[in-house]
Design an enzyme around this catalytic site. Structure first.
Site, PDB file in Angstrom:
ATOM      1  N   HIS B 278     -87.545  77.643  58.838  1.00 42.80           N
ATOM      2  CA  HIS B 278     -86.606  76.358  58.729  1.00 42.80           C
ATOM      3  C   HIS B 278     -86.346  76.247  57.068  1.00 42.80           C
ATOM      4  O   HIS B 278     -85.074  75.984  56.906  1.00 42.80           O
ATOM      5  CB  HIS B 278     -87.667  75.149  58.928  1.00 42.80           C
ATOM      6  N   GLU B 279     -87.207  76.321  56.278  1.00 39.16           N
ATOM      7  CA  GLU B 279     -86.716  76.522  54.867  1.00 39.16           C
ATOM      8  C   GLU B 279     -85.838  77.527  54.325  1.00 39.16           C
ATOM      9  O   GLU B 279     -84.835  77.297  53.547  1.00 39.16           O
ATOM     10  CB  GLU B 279     -87.884  76.218  53.800  1.00 39.16           C
ATOM     11  N   HIS B 282     -82.367  76.617  55.165  1.00 33.54           N
ATOM     12  CA  HIS B 282     -81.843  75.979  53.856  1.00 33.54           C
ATOM     13  C   HIS B 282     -81.315  76.745  52.784  1.00 33.54           C
ATOM     14  O   HIS B 282     -80.191  76.794  52.260  1.00 33.54           O
ATOM     15  CB  HIS B 282     -82.717  74.775  53.520  1.00 33.54           C
ATOM     16  N   GLU B 308     -79.245  70.904  57.377  1.00 34.14           N
ATOM     17  CA  GLU B 308     -80.332  70.727  58.475  1.00 34.14           C
ATOM     18  C   GLU B 308     -79.715  71.608  59.611  1.00 34.14           C
ATOM     19  O   GLU B 308     -80.613  72.370  60.518  1.00 34.14           O
ATOM     20  CB  GLU B 308     -80.356  69.415  59.016  1.00 34.14           C
TER      21      GLU B 308
END
Lengths: 514, 514
Positions: B278-279, B282, B308
């Site tokens: 997820h990160e 980003h 996101e």
């Protein structure tokens, strides 16, 4: 009611003072923020982040400078003159105004154009220095150094001085210290140390430190560094941390967030361990600053030299003492049984105190260290006095090495291009190291007068009385006083080479049987 | 000669534009510096450093605000109006002026007094929230939340809006997005997801994820996190790093220094691994911003929601796909042979996709996640419309959970005080999560049109075509466009729940055999 209390209650009502404190707190916050950016650059920053980091640091320092030299601060300082005179000299309020005024005057005396040229000259000097080191050739550095010297003459003229241009530069590091003071100091040191170095050189074989040069596991070394720093009183629990970097340094973003770095050499014990005690010494100074100074302009040490007095105190006077190793050697042997299991404590003590004339300042022992500084100071002064041209600098460097240390640097890397300092400026940048060495003994002996049992305490692993004494007598004042002022207040006299020379002679005559 | 080139050559001559860029670069540098202070606060800062760090962050944000709202910027923006209109809308120059003007107007519309009151209300709300969590009692948080809601109404009024006060707040996160857009979006999602959740709940036992809940060694998990992030294209070599923190987050100080954190749960595999993907998502957005934007106001993502979209893309669409695990499962099994040696790839794939209505948003699966957001959005709107009083918030929260997810939170901690967001503000703060989920599929399907072989590539551990497509179509624009604008440009239509719902139904009908 004491003067202090009167002044303090007056401060709450003095709107100009409150506003000054508020503005200075912003400047402090910007500088401390820049400090964190620097710390991160040296520790965890991904390599490619360098360019943006350079920009960030430049902007923070520009904005801090703008804020500090804002006309409003000048007006407030003017308006506070009369009030300041009603206050005790050493009160927080008078000291804040006094230190702010001194720094404000320095900062506003430098024309912005000169600041920019200085900054550009630093960049060029840094690049030239890197290249000169790669080529091991001073001549590559020479033009940039020439430019730097010219700019530093301009800086000195802009700052102003009474006796010697170096005074102006020295004053930036060591407020109130004069070139003449340094010359007196080095004169005494030269007289005391040069013959001692010669005498020791004749007995060079009396101390064997070969067992310090063997493999020491990196992780274990790091544990030992942490353990020793914590033992002498550096708060690692909630107010500090230790990390790795190429060049060890200490930095604080407040008294409650103080960090230092070490460099571990897997083939040499001293590099990591004594750097840790050294930096822990700087760290105790920062952690010892009063809580109420946290956002204040007084939230600094007295000078580079006084800061160095604390690092040298813990590194050398404590860390290279018999008493310290009485406490710590059994612990160290348990960590490194293979390397040290068969080495006696006395042999270990002698080894970490081995004296050996060498070319590189940062590796120098306690006896020869100040001679390295003296060489630099004398050369800087000769250049400023136009007695020495920059083309002749390497020759002059090497000659001084022969005279003072009895050795001749074989090349420029081991000679006049070893230090980074001349890429920042030229003049006064090294004095703090010697001031620190000398002041460390002067302060220690005063502490010893009041606590005659210190060494017995060290042998028990107990360092809190010494630390508390430094907290109360040195750290508690923050940046209120210059180094000479502080030493006079604490020891009754200005910087004095006497105790230092006596300590060195006593200690090394014993070790070398002179 | 293209319009772009004309504009660019004009820029070099436009002194006002050059000056604007210079001033904005300072603001960017101050904000990015604040970013590093925040990162350090969450990772390495000694505990006691918190108070000073709070001061430093406050000063940096105050100074950045002062610099950004300086009258000179206002004057430059006025003078640049005519020039801007001669430039192509999507040129760097027109976009810089446009985005700067939008942000400047927002920043200057808020009265300083309101900014200060908002900041104080945040502090109070944070304290009350912490206490409310300790006591598991919404009522402790209720007064501070009331104050926050009142202040956010004032903020909305100060910023201005056409249709609904929430538009003003939403626009701060998602420029150009309206409350009505969000209502339309949630309407479609509600219709599609609520029945699906029910259908899956009836087959809850079809997926067993018990083997994900067993001990997984911390260090090995961290290695796997690093390996997976690097595999999908997050540059860990020279431009990024991963550290540990309590709450995972990603932050960049330039495209060349992007860092994220993960939290490792030694008893549950998903927590660390999917946070890392997820990160990393980003992170790829930040690392993908154009080099030439480095100091610019365009050096940002399009919106929270678009950001996101990148994190959910890599976490879910890629990271929870069969193709990804075709590549990565054998590697993972080698790292955790005891835990996974006997688990088939298909069982593993199903397990990391298990759907289970739950109380905590940050632990929610792909299907139920948006329902969590919908609950919050609907409650915020009802409060703004004065249809719901704050005393009735927990009851309304729980009722919505029953309706949408079929479960009733047993207490406030697992209900309306679980998120930190309402301590920062109230209104629009959650929308980005759902926008991101929906946009991720919309963007992915467009990429798939152009690269139909993406899944086969994932199965080979090859992610560069997808990443490059996102670089070129999303990241390359920085903050030039709002989310709707960007989606229209890239996919030919604004945010559209259709592809997302189709993807969810397809994927989970397969897994659950619906």
């Amino acid at each position: 009611m004491s003067g202090k209390t009167e002044a303090s209650s007056g401060a709450a009502e003095n709107k100009d003072y409150q506003r000054l404190v508020e503005l200075l707190a912003e400047v402090t916050a910007l500088r401390q923020s820049g400090g964190l950016l620097f710390w991160d650059q040296q520790t965890y920053m991904p390599k490619a982040g360098a360019r943006a980091r350079g920009n960030h640091l430049a902007v923070l320092s520009k904005v801090a400078h703008e804020k500090f030299t804002a006309p409003e601060i000048g007006r407030l300082l003017e308006r506070l003159r009369d009030w300041e005179e009603t206050l005790p000299y050493d009160s927080d309020e008078a000291s804040t105004v006094r230190v702010a005024r001194r720094e404000y005057e320095k900062a506003t005396r430098l024309p912005p154009d000169l600041v920019v040229r200085h900054s550009r000259a630093r960049t060029r000097a840094h690049e030239a220095w890197i290249e000169a080191r790669q080529k091991n050739d001073y001549k590559v550095f020479r033009p940039a150094l020439g430019e730097m010297v010219d700019i530093m003459r301009e800086v000195a003229d802009a700052l102003g001085y009474e006796d010697h241009p170096l005074d102006a530069l020295l004053d930036q590091q060591e407020p109130g210290m004069k070139t003449a003071d340094m010359e007196g100091l080095f004169g005494e040191l030269r007289q005391g140390l040069v013959p001692l170095v010669k005498a020791i050189a004749e007995k060079a074989d009396a101390v064997d430190d070969s067992f310090l040069h063997q493999p020491f596991d990196r992780e274990t070394q790091m544990e030992v560094c942490r353990e020793a720093a914590a033992a002498v009183g550096f708060d690692l629990e909630t107010r500090g941390r230790i990390d790795l970097s190429v060049h060890p340094f200490t930095i604080g973003f407040s008294r409650n967030d103080v960090r230092f770095t070490v460099r571990i050499d897997e083939g040499f014990f001293n590099a990591g361990f004594f750097a840790s005690l050294h930096e822990a010494g700087h760290g105790t100074y920062m952690q010892g600053l009063p809580e109420r100074f946290e956002q204040s302009i007084l939230h600094e040490g007295a000078s580079s030299g006084l800061h160095e007095s604390q690092s040298r105190l813990w590194e050398n006077i404590v860390g290279r003492s018999r008493a310290f190793w009485q406490f710590y050697y059994p612990r160290l042997q348990k960590r490194f049984p293979e390397q040290l299991g068969k080495v006696s404590r006395e042999d270990f003590y002698r080894a970490v105190n081995k004296v050996e004339p060498s070319f590189i300042r940062v590796e120098a022992d306690e006896v020869t260290y100040n001679l390295h500084i003296m060489v630099r100071f004398e050369l800087e002064k000769a250049v400023f006095d136009r007695e020495l041209g920059l083309d002749d600098l390497p020759g002059a460097w090497n000659e001084k090495f022969r005279n003072y240390l009895g050795i001749t640097p074989p090349d420029d890397l081991r000679g006049c291009i070893q230090d980074i300092h001349w890429t920042f400026g030229f003049g006064g940048g090294f004095a703090g190291y010697t001031i620190g060495n000398v002041a460390s003994v002067q302060l220690y002996e005063k502490a010893l007068e009041e606590h005659p049992g210190l060494e017995e305490e060290f042998a028990q692993g107990e360092f809190s009385n010494l630390l508390r004494w430094m907290n109360e007598n040195v750290h508690a004042h923050g940046a209120k006083f210059g180094p000479q002022e502080l030493l006079e207040r604490v020891t009754g006299r200005p910087l004095d080479a006497g105790p230092y020379l006596a300590y060195i002679k006593r200690k090394f005559s014993d070790i070398y049987g002179l």
